[in-house]
Design an enzyme around this catalytic site. Structure first.
Site, PDB file in Angstrom:
ATOM      1  N   ASP A  92       3.136  90.678  64.951  1.00  0.00           N
ATOM      2  CA  ASP A  92       3.093  90.383  66.509  1.00  0.00           C
ATOM      3  C   ASP A  92       2.589  91.506  67.196  1.00  0.00           C
ATOM      4  O   ASP A  92       2.812  92.634  66.751  1.00  0.00           O
ATOM      5  CB  ASP A  92       4.528  89.984  66.817  1.00  0.00           C
ATOM      6  CG  ASP A  92       4.446  89.229  68.251  1.00  0.00           C
ATOM      7  OD1 ASP A  92       3.533  89.184  68.868  1.00  0.00           O
ATOM      8  OD2 ASP A  92       5.535  88.934  68.743  1.00  0.00           O
ATOM      9  N   GLY A  95       3.007  91.430  72.582  1.00  0.00           N
ATOM     10  CA  GLY A  95       2.836  90.516  73.907  1.00  0.00           C
ATOM     11  C   GLY A  95       4.181  90.108  74.350  1.00  0.00           C
ATOM     12  O   GLY A  95       4.399  90.110  75.366  1.00  0.00           O
ATOM     13  N   TYR A  96       4.876  89.497  73.480  1.00  0.00           N
ATOM     14  CA  TYR A  96       6.163  88.920  73.739  1.00  0.00           C
ATOM     15  C   TYR A  96       7.340  89.875  74.065  1.00  0.00           C
ATOM     16  O   TYR A  96       8.067  89.624  75.012  1.00  0.00           O
ATOM     17  CB  TYR A  96       6.838  87.981  72.442  1.00  0.00           C
ATOM     18  CG  TYR A  96       8.204  87.324  72.866  1.00  0.00           C
ATOM     19  CD1 TYR A  96       8.193  86.210  73.382  1.00  0.00           C
ATOM     20  CD2 TYR A  96       9.332  87.932  72.301  1.00  0.00           C
ATOM     21  CE1 TYR A  96       9.232  85.294  73.845  1.00  0.00           C
ATOM     22  CE2 TYR A  96      10.504  87.153  72.955  1.00  0.00           C
ATOM     23  CZ  TYR A  96      10.580  86.076  73.439  1.00  0.00           C
ATOM     24  OH  TYR A  96      11.692  85.631  73.838  1.00  0.00           O
ATOM     25  N   GLY A 221       3.880  81.040  73.896  1.00  0.00           N
ATOM     26  CA  GLY A 221       4.500  80.546  74.967  1.00  0.00           C
ATOM     27  C   GLY A 221       5.283  79.361  75.096  1.00  0.00           C
ATOM     28  O   GLY A 221       5.569  78.791  75.980  1.00  0.00           O
ATOM     29  N   ASP A 271       7.897  81.413  62.510  1.00  0.00           N
ATOM     30  CA  ASP A 271       8.912  82.410  62.498  1.00  0.00           C
ATOM     31  C   ASP A 271       9.960  82.423  63.571  1.00  0.00           C
ATOM     32  O   ASP A 271       9.876  81.560  64.706  1.00  0.00           O
ATOM     33  CB  ASP A 271       8.293  83.713  62.914  1.00  0.00           C
ATOM     34  CG  ASP A 271       8.065  84.205  64.246  1.00  0.00           C
ATOM     35  OD1 ASP A 271       8.484  84.957  64.738  1.00  0.00           O
ATOM     36  OD2 ASP A 271       6.975  83.548  64.790  1.00  0.00           O
ATOM     37  N   HIS A 340      22.091  83.420  53.221  1.00  0.00           N
ATOM     38  CA  HIS A 340      22.291  82.044  53.065  1.00  0.00           C
ATOM     39  C   HIS A 340      21.398  81.603  54.365  1.00  0.00           C
ATOM     40  O   HIS A 340      20.886  80.347  53.662  1.00  0.00           O
ATOM     41  CB  HIS A 340      23.640  81.678  53.817  1.00  0.00           C
ATOM     42  CG  HIS A 340      24.081  80.244  53.959  1.00  0.00           C
ATOM     43  ND1 HIS A 340      24.151  79.296  52.799  1.00  0.00           N
ATOM     44  CD2 HIS A 340      23.794  79.460  55.139  1.00  0.00           C
ATOM     45  CE1 HIS A 340      24.222  77.842  53.338  1.00  0.00           C
ATOM     46  NE2 HIS A 340      24.204  78.081  54.574  1.00  0.00           N
TER      47      HIS A 340
END
Length: 376
Positions: A92, A95-96, A221, A271, A340
């Site tokens: 990534d 940006g997030y 977004g 993800d 799990h």
């Protein structure tokens, strides 16, 4: 990178395909465990392969840039050699994370100035240096630098932000195309569709991103607080525009039900931190529903966590034992629960792929989504 579309469900838009990278082939639809700082929390790399059956993992540019730092990663020969994960990696762009630092960042046309959450030091991310950073990290798939708008978001702000994200994308592409990979294998750049929950903005962004003709495309977004129906509506709008011959990645999504519903809309890659973060807090996902292992009802339940799972064939852990570990805050509890949940997520997308290829995905999906939300 090469994407081959192998099958499409006749009653939905679900797809099965193959993504070929320098570090291996990925069968889609796929879920990618999140290894933010170079590690999937509480899980060894060999367990990701042998137990979870992960095919690709994530790293995060923001976190890796701050710690251990680019000098260390480059000296190691890239993230693959640094963390000993031999399969594909996606990064990534950060940006997030910058979006989430609301109080300590400033967004301008040049880029984003922010302060480290570690020591308060000041840094600048631009489209150009984020491309350079991801070259150094060495992921197989790297993401364009964008602004992730919050929810709810004013329309006019979302439109201005979208236009800037598109300008940043051009700068990302220019820098990416003007530089070479550092470790002897090719990298692929994915643009990111933005536009909040506004249909016209999402359409505009999808059309713009498609025109760049990169190896794959992402949708950002979403899963930032909007109702699930809004997420599905925006995903459908975008998938109807993005090219069918390129993989589609829905970032940060989500619950097992979210994943199945978005597969039905044409998404190939997912993800989310949910399987590991929730595992550490005692929430387990199973094909029959959700277990809160902290509940007293499991205190003397000596049945396996998931009787049908092949996760730990040589060692069966019971619900009672896992409850004891989680309530005692033992590290092994976080490890078993994380294994799990990740195993379940990867099982779910493998089953989805099988049913897409068999031609009965929609029927199977509808049955599964009624089960997955049950609280056991």
């Amino acid at each position: 990178m090469k994407f081959t579309l192998q099958a499409t469900d006749s009653q939905s838009k679900a797809r099965a395909g193959l993504i070929e990278t320098a570090h291996g082939t990925i069968e889609t639809p796929i879920f990618m465990p999140v290894g933010t700082a170079g590690t999937v929390k509480a899980v060894h790399q060999h367990e990701l392969v042998d137990a979870v059956k992960a095919q690709i993992i994530l790293g995060n540019t923001y976190h890796l840039y701050l710690r251990p730092g680019l000098d260390v990663i480059q000296a190691a020969g890239g993230l693959h050699r640094f963390n000993s994960w031999l399969g594909p990696i996606l990064t990534d762009s950060g940006g997030y994370q910058v979006y989430s630092l609301t109080e300590v960042r400033k967004i301008k046309e040049e880029g984003v100035t922010f302060r480290s959450h570690i020591d308060g030091s000041k840094h600048l991310f631009t489209p150009e240096n984020v491309m350079d950073t991801q070259r150094i990290i060495g992921a197989d798939i790297i993401m364009a630098f964008d602004e992730c708008t919050p929810y709810p978001c004013d329309y006019h702000y979302a439109r201005r932000s979208l236009d800037m994200t598109h300008r940043w994308l051009q700068r990302c592409c220019d820098r990416f195309d003007a530089t070479d990979p550092l470790y002897g294998y090719e990298q692929a750049l994915f643009p990111i569709v933005q536009g909040s929950v506004y249909r016209d903005l999402r359409e505009k962004s999808a059309e713009t991103i498609a025109e760049f003709g990169r190896d794959g495309n992402a949708i950002g977004g979403l899963s930032v607080g909007e109702p699930a129906e809004e997420m599905y509506a925006m995903t459908e709008v975008v998938c109807d525009i993005l090219p069918t011959e390129k993989p589609r990645y829905l970032m940060g999504v989500g619950t097992p039900i979210n994943i199945l519903e978005n597969i039905a809309l044409g998404i190939d890659m997912f993800d989310c931190v949910m399987p590991t973060r929730n595992a550490r807090n005692g929430m387990l996902f199973t094909k029959n529903g959700i277990i809160n292992i902290k509940n007293k009802k499991w205190e003397a339940d000596f049945t396996p966590i998931d009787a049908d799972s092949d996760l730990l064939a040589d060692r069966v852990y019971t619900k009672a034992y896992l409850r004891h570990l989680i309530r005692s805050q033992e590290i092994l509890g976080a490890q078993i629960a994380s294994l799990h949940n990740l195993h379940f997520y990867l099982w779910l997308v493998r089953e989805a792929r099988k049913h897409i290829q068999a031609g009965d995905f929609r029927e199977w999906k509808n049955k599964m989504t009624t089960q997955l939300g049950e609280k056991l």
